[in-house]
Design a protein around this motif. Structure first.
Motif, PDB file in Angstrom:
ATOM      1  N   PRO A 256      -8.985  24.526  -5.094  1.00 33.12           N
ATOM      2  CA  PRO A 256     -10.379  24.558  -4.609  1.00 33.12           C
ATOM      3  C   PRO A 256     -11.384  25.148  -5.599  1.00 33.12           C
ATOM      4  N   ASP A 257     -10.936  26.050  -6.481  1.00 27.07           N
ATOM      5  CA  ASP A 257     -11.867  26.636  -7.461  1.00 27.07           C
ATOM      6  C   ASP A 257     -12.050  25.759  -8.691  1.00 27.07           C
ATOM      7  N   GLY A 258     -11.410  24.573  -8.695  1.00 21.43           N
ATOM      8  CA  GLY A 258     -11.559  23.640  -9.810  1.00 21.43           C
ATOM      9  C   GLY A 258     -10.469  23.728 -10.857  1.00 21.43           C
ATOM     10  N   THR A 259      -9.597  24.710 -10.776  1.00 19.75           N
ATOM     11  CA  THR A 259      -8.524  24.862 -11.753  1.00 19.75           C
ATOM     12  C   THR A 259      -7.513  23.727 -11.627  1.00 19.75           C
ATOM     13  N   PRO A 260      -7.203  23.039 -12.730  1.00 21.98           N
ATOM     14  CA  PRO A 260      -6.231  21.947 -12.647  1.00 21.98           C
ATOM     15  C   PRO A 260      -4.798  22.448 -12.753  1.00 21.98           C
ATOM     16  N   THR A 261      -3.870  21.650 -12.265  1.00 22.81           N
ATOM     17  CA  THR A 261      -2.444  21.914 -12.419  1.00 22.81           C
ATOM     18  C   THR A 261      -1.725  20.580 -12.443  1.00 22.81           C
ATOM     19  N   ARG A 262      -0.527  20.558 -12.986  1.00 20.21           N
ATOM     20  CA  ARG A 262       0.259  19.338 -13.051  1.00 20.21           C
ATOM     21  C   ARG A 262       1.493  19.491 -12.168  1.00 20.21           C
TER      22      ARG A 262
ATOM     23  N   LEU B 163       8.886  24.928  -7.227  1.00 21.77           N
ATOM     24  CA  LEU B 163       8.445  24.190  -6.049  1.00 21.77           C
ATOM     25  C   LEU B 163       7.472  25.035  -5.260  1.00 21.77           C
ATOM     26  N   ARG B 164       6.339  24.419  -4.876  1.00 20.64           N
ATOM     27  CA  ARG B 164       5.385  25.108  -4.019  1.00 20.64           C
ATOM     28  C   ARG B 164       4.944  24.167  -2.915  1.00 20.64           C
ATOM     29  N   GLU B 165       4.518  24.751  -1.791  1.00 17.07           N
ATOM     30  CA  GLU B 165       4.037  23.971  -0.661  1.00 17.07           C
ATOM     31  C   GLU B 165       2.557  24.274  -0.446  1.00 17.07           C
ATOM     32  N   TYR B 166       1.786  23.199  -0.153  1.00 15.74           N
ATOM     33  CA  TYR B 166       0.340  23.330  -0.019  1.00 15.74           C
ATOM     34  C   TYR B 166      -0.132  22.699   1.283  1.00 15.74           C
ATOM     35  N   LEU B 167      -0.986  23.428   1.978  1.00 11.22           N
ATOM     36  CA  LEU B 167      -1.666  22.868   3.126  1.00 11.22           C
ATOM     37  C   LEU B 167      -2.849  22.032   2.657  1.00 11.22           C
ATOM     38  N   PHE B 168      -3.309  21.138   3.536  1.00  5.31           N
ATOM     39  CA  PHE B 168      -4.494  20.344   3.236  1.00  5.31           C
ATOM     40  C   PHE B 168      -5.656  21.268   2.892  1.00  5.31           C
ATOM     41  N   LYS B 169      -6.422  20.895   1.892  1.00  8.84           N
ATOM     42  CA  LYS B 169      -7.571  21.631   1.366  1.00  8.84           C
ATOM     43  C   LYS B 169      -7.164  22.735   0.394  1.00  8.84           C
ATOM     44  N   GLU B 170      -5.852  23.015   0.243  1.00 12.62           N
ATOM     45  CA  GLU B 170      -5.422  24.006  -0.736  1.00 12.62           C
ATOM     46  C   GLU B 170      -5.235  23.374  -2.118  1.00 12.62           C
ATOM     47  N   ILE B 171      -5.112  22.038  -2.138  1.00 11.94           N
ATOM     48  CA  ILE B 171      -4.955  21.331  -3.400  1.00 11.94           C
ATOM     49  C   ILE B 171      -5.339  19.871  -3.170  1.00 11.94           C
ATOM     50  N   GLU B 172      -5.782  19.169  -4.210  1.00 11.91           N
ATOM     51  CA  GLU B 172      -6.106  17.762  -4.073  1.00 11.91           C
ATOM     52  C   GLU B 172      -5.813  17.022  -5.371  1.00 11.91           C
ATOM     53  N   PHE B 173      -5.585  15.701  -5.259  1.00 15.50           N
ATOM     54  CA  PHE B 173      -5.375  14.869  -6.434  1.00 15.50           C
ATOM     55  C   PHE B 173      -6.638  14.824  -7.288  1.00 15.50           C
TER      56      PHE B 173
ATOM     57  N   THR C 273       0.830  -1.204   0.000  1.00 13.23           N
ATOM     58  CA  THR C 273       0.000   0.000   0.000  1.00 13.23           C
ATOM     59  C   THR C 273       0.864   1.253   0.000  1.00 13.23           C
ATOM     60  N   ARG C 274       0.234   2.370  -0.346  1.00 14.08           N
ATOM     61  CA  ARG C 274       0.875   3.673  -0.348  1.00 14.08           C
ATOM     62  C   ARG C 274      -0.029   4.678   0.357  1.00 14.08           C
ATOM     63  N   ILE C 275       0.559   5.763   0.828  1.00 11.49           N
ATOM     64  CA  ILE C 275      -0.158   6.799   1.571  1.00 11.49           C
ATOM     65  C   ILE C 275      -0.462   7.967   0.640  1.00 11.49           C
ATOM     66  N   LYS C 276      -1.737   8.199   0.387  1.00 11.57           N
ATOM     67  CA  LYS C 276      -2.112   9.394  -0.378  1.00 11.57           C
ATOM     68  C   LYS C 276      -2.271  10.545   0.600  1.00 11.57           C
ATOM     69  N   TRP C 277      -1.434  11.544   0.442  1.00 17.45           N
ATOM     70  CA  TRP C 277      -1.439  12.699   1.342  1.00 17.45           C
ATOM     71  C   TRP C 277      -2.875  13.204   1.544  1.00 17.45           C
ATOM     72  N   THR C 278      -3.371  13.339   2.769  1.00 17.25           N
ATOM     73  CA  THR C 278      -2.545  13.259   3.961  1.00 17.25           C
ATOM     74  C   THR C 278      -2.511  11.868   4.598  1.00 17.25           C
ATOM     75  N   ASN C 279      -3.612  11.117   4.554  1.00 16.66           N
ATOM     76  CA  ASN C 279      -3.597   9.856   5.290  1.00 16.66           C
ATOM     77  C   ASN C 279      -4.528   8.773   4.724  1.00 16.66           C
ATOM     78  N   ASP C 280      -4.941   8.895   3.475  1.00 16.73           N
ATOM     79  CA  ASP C 280      -5.675   7.798   2.844  1.00 16.73           C
ATOM     80  C   ASP C 280      -4.676   6.720   2.427  1.00 16.73           C
TER      81      ASP C 280
END
Length: 240
Positions: free
Chosen positions: A199-205, A226-236, A88-95
């Protein structure tokens, strides 16, 4: 102690009772209001899976370092599945994911005392023996589906308990670098160029480089920045 209940609203609700102390586990067969991250509901057919909450009291851990507890729990879950031959692998943050499919979900709730944690509720749902899922769910999977066998749920729970107490001891004794290294090395899609969404739906890679001790995801974007994101600022954006 493992306390086995029939029906409850959610095990996190029950585990708030002060009678449950450090290391206790509240396990319920059925939750009428099980909760997951981002306000999602956690639904599970009675008798098939595990829905439980482990109580811990990490008074040694600063509020700013609370993500380390999340890391300890996440790594302990991957340790647990490895005992049954499931990678198994950990999907940030804990799934926790097996391939691109979700094997478990978590809701952590904290209480604080000044600048440190006082009590944390690790609410966990593991897909153990379920073989049919709601088709509206994007990517669920169970231990039984992955291995072709059914499991004694209490045995799985006790295996997690042992793994978690080992990882918690690692955190408590200050072996945090090893814990963080294990978390990073087991991250889902580490180093792979994937699609994410703001959060606004805009995708990024971007490709995951790692995670800070305070929980920020380190993402290298296609332009090399390089950018750093808190939880809820970006999602897979998960594959389907």
């Amino acid at each position: 102690m493992i306390y086995h209940l029939g029906t409850t609203t959610s095990t996190n609700d029950d585990a708030r009772d002060a009678k449950y102390r450090h290391g206790d586990i509240v396990w319920a067969e059925h939750q009428t209001a099980g909760r997951g991250q981002r306000g999602h509901k956690w639904l599970s057919p009675e008798g098939e899976n595990l829905t439980f909450t482990m109580v811990v009291e990490p008074r040694f851990l600063a509020v700013a370092e609370q993500f380390l507890l999340c890391e300890a729990m996440s790594v302990a879950l991957t340790d647990t599945f490895a005992r049954y031959g499931i990678d198994t692998r950990i999907k940030w943050t804990n799934d926790i994911y097996a391939g691109d499919r979700k094997l478990e979900g978590v809701l952590i709730e904290h209480n604080y005392s000044g600048q440190t944690l006082s009590r944390s509720l690790l609410g966990i749902g593991i897909n153990v023996n379920q073989t049919k899922f709601d088709p509206s769910l994007p990517n669920p999977v169970s231990m039984a589906q992955l291995t072709g066998r059914r499991y004694d749920r209490r045995e799985v729970l006790e295996t997690f308990e042992r793994c978690m107490l080992t990882r918690y001891a690692q955190l408590e004794t200050g072996d945090r670098e090893a814990l963080q290294r294990d978390y990073r090395d087991r991250m889902y899609a580490l180093g792979e160029m994937r699609t994410f969404r703001y959060p606004d739906g805009t995708p990024t890679r971007g490709a995951i480089e790692g995670v800070r001790p305070s929980g920020e995801l380190i993402l290298r974007h296609e332009d090399g920045s390089l950018r750093e994101y808190l939880f809820k600022e970006i999602e897979f954006v998960l594959p389907r």
